[in-house]
Design a protein around this motif. Structure first.
Motif, PDB file in Angstrom:
ATOM      1  N   GLY A  92      -4.101   6.898   2.283  1.00  0.00           N
ATOM      2  CA  GLY A  92      -5.424   7.348   2.689  1.00  0.00           C
ATOM      3  C   GLY A  92      -5.528   8.866   2.587  1.00  0.00           C
ATOM      4  O   GLY A  92      -4.563   9.537   2.206  1.00  0.00           O
ATOM      5  N   PRO A  93      -6.699   9.422   2.948  1.00  0.00           N
ATOM      6  CA  PRO A  93      -7.882   8.677   3.393  1.00  0.00           C
ATOM      7  C   PRO A  93      -8.693   8.120   2.226  1.00  0.00           C
ATOM      8  O   PRO A  93      -8.759   8.726   1.156  1.00  0.00           O
ATOM      9  CB  PRO A  93      -8.685   9.727   4.163  1.00  0.00           C
ATOM     10  N   VAL A  94      -9.289   6.942   2.461  1.00  0.00           N
ATOM     11  CA  VAL A  94     -10.149   6.294   1.483  1.00  0.00           C
ATOM     12  C   VAL A  94     -11.486   5.982   2.150  1.00  0.00           C
ATOM     13  O   VAL A  94     -11.636   6.077   3.371  1.00  0.00           O
ATOM     14  CB  VAL A  94      -9.509   5.006   0.947  1.00  0.00           C
ATOM     15  N   ASP A  95     -12.455   5.589   1.334  1.00  0.00           N
ATOM     16  CA  ASP A  95     -13.794   5.331   1.866  1.00  0.00           C
ATOM     17  C   ASP A  95     -13.903   3.998   2.587  1.00  0.00           C
ATOM     18  O   ASP A  95     -14.742   3.841   3.481  1.00  0.00           O
ATOM     19  CB  ASP A  95     -14.822   5.358   0.734  1.00  0.00           C
ATOM     20  N   LEU A  96     -13.077   3.041   2.190  1.00  0.00           N
ATOM     21  CA  LEU A  96     -13.140   1.715   2.805  1.00  0.00           C
ATOM     22  C   LEU A  96     -11.732   1.154   2.909  1.00  0.00           C
ATOM     23  O   LEU A  96     -10.987   1.128   1.934  1.00  0.00           O
ATOM     24  CB  LEU A  96     -14.008   0.775   1.951  1.00  0.00           C
ATOM     25  N   VAL A  97     -11.377   0.723   4.124  1.00  0.00           N
ATOM     26  CA  VAL A  97     -10.096   0.057   4.356  1.00  0.00           C
ATOM     27  C   VAL A  97     -10.380  -1.380   4.764  1.00  0.00           C
ATOM     28  O   VAL A  97     -11.141  -1.626   5.701  1.00  0.00           O
ATOM     29  CB  VAL A  97      -9.262   0.748   5.452  1.00  0.00           C
ATOM     30  N   LEU A  98      -9.760  -2.313   4.064  1.00  0.00           N
ATOM     31  CA  LEU A  98      -9.838  -3.723   4.415  1.00  0.00           C
ATOM     32  C   LEU A  98      -8.508  -4.120   5.048  1.00  0.00           C
ATOM     33  O   LEU A  98      -7.450  -3.979   4.428  1.00  0.00           O
ATOM     34  CB  LEU A  98     -10.088  -4.578   3.173  1.00  0.00           C
ATOM     35  N   CYS A  99      -8.570  -4.597   6.277  1.00  0.00           N
ATOM     36  CA  CYS A  99      -7.362  -5.040   6.978  1.00  0.00           C
ATOM     37  C   CYS A  99      -7.726  -6.327   7.712  1.00  0.00           C
ATOM     38  O   CYS A  99      -8.120  -6.304   8.875  1.00  0.00           O
ATOM     39  CB  CYS A  99      -6.875  -3.966   7.943  1.00  0.00           C
ATOM     40  N   VAL A 100      -7.627  -7.422   7.014  1.00  0.00           N
ATOM     41  CA  VAL A 100      -8.075  -8.713   7.544  1.00  0.00           C
ATOM     42  C   VAL A 100      -6.864  -9.593   7.815  1.00  0.00           C
ATOM     43  O   VAL A 100      -6.195 -10.048   6.885  1.00  0.00           O
ATOM     44  CB  VAL A 100      -9.043  -9.404   6.560  1.00  0.00           C
ATOM     45  N   GLY A 101      -6.552  -9.774   9.089  1.00  0.00           N
ATOM     46  CA  GLY A 101      -5.392 -10.560   9.461  1.00  0.00           C
ATOM     47  C   GLY A 101      -4.082  -9.890   9.146  1.00  0.00           C
ATOM     48  O   GLY A 101      -3.046 -10.572   9.056  1.00  0.00           O
ATOM     49  N   SER A 102      -4.075  -8.572   9.000  1.00  0.00           N
ATOM     50  CA  SER A 102      -2.881  -7.868   8.524  1.00  0.00           C
ATOM     51  C   SER A 102      -2.506  -6.667   9.379  1.00  0.00           C
ATOM     52  O   SER A 102      -1.766  -5.796   8.923  1.00  0.00           O
ATOM     53  CB  SER A 102      -3.097  -7.401   7.075  1.00  0.00           C
ATOM     54  N   SER A 103      -2.994  -6.589  10.598  1.00  0.00           N
ATOM     55  CA  SER A 103      -2.686  -5.412  11.414  1.00  0.00           C
ATOM     56  C   SER A 103      -1.186  -5.265  11.651  1.00  0.00           C
ATOM     57  O   SER A 103      -0.679  -4.153  11.804  1.00  0.00           O
ATOM     58  CB  SER A 103      -3.437  -5.476  12.752  1.00  0.00           C
ATOM     59  N   GLN A 104      -0.462  -6.395  11.657  1.00  0.00           N
ATOM     60  CA  GLN A 104       0.991  -6.331  11.856  1.00  0.00           C
ATOM     61  C   GLN A 104       1.696  -5.586  10.736  1.00  0.00           C
ATOM     62  O   GLN A 104       2.825  -5.126  10.901  1.00  0.00           O
ATOM     63  CB  GLN A 104       1.560  -7.744  12.006  1.00  0.00           C
ATOM     64  N   ALA A 105       1.030  -5.436   9.591  1.00  0.00           N
ATOM     65  CA  ALA A 105       1.641  -4.728   8.463  1.00  0.00           C
ATOM     66  C   ALA A 105       1.649  -3.218   8.663  1.00  0.00           C
ATOM     67  O   ALA A 105       2.340  -2.502   7.933  1.00  0.00           O
ATOM     68  CB  ALA A 105       0.903  -5.071   7.169  1.00  0.00           C
ATOM     69  N   LEU A 106       0.894  -2.737   9.640  1.00  0.00           N
ATOM     70  CA  LEU A 106       0.728  -1.295   9.822  1.00  0.00           C
ATOM     71  C   LEU A 106       1.668  -0.690  10.861  1.00  0.00           C
ATOM     72  O   LEU A 106       1.693   0.523  11.046  1.00  0.00           O
ATOM     73  CB  LEU A 106      -0.717  -0.994  10.236  1.00  0.00           C
ATOM     74  N   THR A 107       2.436  -1.522  11.551  1.00  0.00           N
ATOM     75  CA  THR A 107       3.271  -1.009  12.627  1.00  0.00           C
ATOM     76  C   THR A 107       4.475  -1.906  12.828  1.00  0.00           C
ATOM     77  O   THR A 107       4.443  -3.097  12.480  1.00  0.00           O
ATOM     78  CB  THR A 107       2.464  -0.927  13.949  1.00  0.00           C
ATOM     79  N   THR A 108       5.525  -1.334  13.395  1.00  0.00           N
ATOM     80  CA  THR A 108       6.698  -2.127  13.752  1.00  0.00           C
ATOM     81  C   THR A 108       6.626  -2.606  15.196  1.00  0.00           C
ATOM     82  O   THR A 108       7.511  -3.336  15.651  1.00  0.00           O
ATOM     83  CB  THR A 108       7.981  -1.301  13.567  1.00  0.00           C
ATOM     84  N   LEU A 163      -6.354   6.381   8.010  1.00  0.00           N
ATOM     85  CA  LEU A 163      -6.466   5.979   6.606  1.00  0.00           C
ATOM     86  C   LEU A 163      -7.888   6.014   6.070  1.00  0.00           C
ATOM     87  O   LEU A 163      -8.084   5.965   4.858  1.00  0.00           O
ATOM     88  CB  LEU A 163      -5.905   4.555   6.428  1.00  0.00           C
ATOM     89  N   VAL A 164      -8.879   6.074   6.969  1.00  0.00           N
ATOM     90  CA  VAL A 164     -10.271   6.035   6.525  1.00  0.00           C
ATOM     91  C   VAL A 164     -10.882   7.430   6.593  1.00  0.00           C
ATOM     92  O   VAL A 164     -10.668   8.185   7.552  1.00  0.00           O
ATOM     93  CB  VAL A 164     -11.099   5.035   7.362  1.00  0.00           C
ATOM     94  N   ALA A 165     -11.647   7.779   5.574  1.00  0.00           N
ATOM     95  CA  ALA A 165     -12.315   9.078   5.539  1.00  0.00           C
ATOM     96  C   ALA A 165     -13.514   9.080   6.468  1.00  0.00           C
ATOM     97  O   ALA A 165     -14.110   8.034   6.764  1.00  0.00           O
ATOM     98  CB  ALA A 165     -12.773   9.379   4.105  1.00  0.00           C
ATOM     99  N   ASP A 166     -13.885  10.269   6.951  1.00  0.00           N
ATOM    100  CA  ASP A 166     -15.113  10.402   7.736  1.00  0.00           C
ATOM    101  C   ASP A 166     -16.287   9.878   6.913  1.00  0.00           C
ATOM    102  O   ASP A 166     -16.410  10.175   5.721  1.00  0.00           O
ATOM    103  CB  ASP A 166     -15.356  11.868   8.105  1.00  0.00           C
TER     104      ASP A 166
END
Length: 261
Positions: free
Chosen positions: A109-125, A142-145
């Motif tokens: 990131g940062p990007v204009d659109l982040v899709l995280c559908v059913g995958s929050s566990q992938a972002l943290t231990t 990860l998301v831009a203003d």
């Protein structure tokens, strides 16, 4: 006659995997269309899809937002290959990349659109209940203003009973998910405002869970003597029993989140 009646019989094909799923989650065509329209209307130039395998929703956003480019990250090579094939078939291969890598600590990131559908566990231990808060903080980075996050996150529609928890995934506890109100509060605390809140309905769950196993169930019925039949039967029966335990208890929220500047 079964596959193994004669030693010379050719070995049947391996059990199929997720062949009937369009989206890897309880998401109808109607809801997907509304989500894509709403997200594309913000004019994203860059999209990051986290842990969604073949990235069907991302590909639809790219189709709806000409010029937009996307990156999908996941750890399952088979699903990523499916996404690349789909992108090629739809003329999107030059605008999307599917990468086999972890999302934890990603610097994409940062990007204009982040899709995280059913995958929050992938972002943290971290494990529940801290998992969602950590994932939301990662998404804010990860998301831009002016951009958007589409978060698909599980929540308890009502408190699960001990018997229901015992039938769900191994080690399931009441702290594995929050209720919907708490989930929204956590999003606000992490630096978002919820633009849109919606939840998967019973029909979407049944479509997903049925399609999740349908082809494998048909394969098993047609190849009961296959060397992998016993393990496949055990896996299908176990998953169906788990579904019956969380059916009507576990929900999935689709939250369109706006980052606070």
């Amino acid at each position: 006659m079964t596959d193994t009646d004669t030693p010379s019989a050719p070995l049947a094909a391996e059990p199929p995997r997720l062949a009937r799923l369009t989206f890897h989650g309880p998401l109808s065509e109607h809801r997907a269309g509304r989500l894509v329209e709403r997200l594309a209307r913000t004019g994203p130039a860059t999209v990051l899809d986290i842990g969604r395998g073949w990235g069907e929703l991302m590909l639809r956003v790219l189709e709806a937002a000409p010029g937009c480019t996307g990156v999908g990250i996941d750890l399952r090579a088979e699903d990523l290959a499916r996404g690349r094939r789909a992108a090629e078939e739809r003329g999107l291969a030059g605008r999307v990349e599917f990468v086999e890598e972890s999302a934890t600590g990603t610097s994409r990131g940062p990007v204009d659109l982040v899709l995280c559908v059913g995958s929050s566990q992938a972002l943290t231990t971290r494990k529940p209940p801290a998992l969602v808060s950590d994932a939301l903080r990662a998404l804010r980075g990860l998301v831009a203003d002016g951009g958007r996050v589409l978060l698909g996150e599980g929540f308890w529609q009502r408190p699960p009973t001990e018997a229901e928890l015992a039938g769900m995934w191994p080690g399931a506890t009441a702290t594995d998910h929050h209720d919907l109100g708490t989930l929204l509060d956590l999003a606000v605390k992490a630096g978002f405002r919820p633009e849109w809140t919606e939840t998967a309905d019973a029909g979407e769950w049944e479509e997903f869970e049925s399609a999740y196993q349908a082809d494998t169930e048909v394969w098993l019925a047609e190849h009961p003597g296959h060397p992998r039949a016993a393990e496949t039967r055990e896996r299908l029966d176990r998953h169906r029993a788990q579904w019956m335990s969380y059916r009507g208890v576990l929900g999935l929220a689709y939250l369109t989140l706006v980052p606070v500047r």
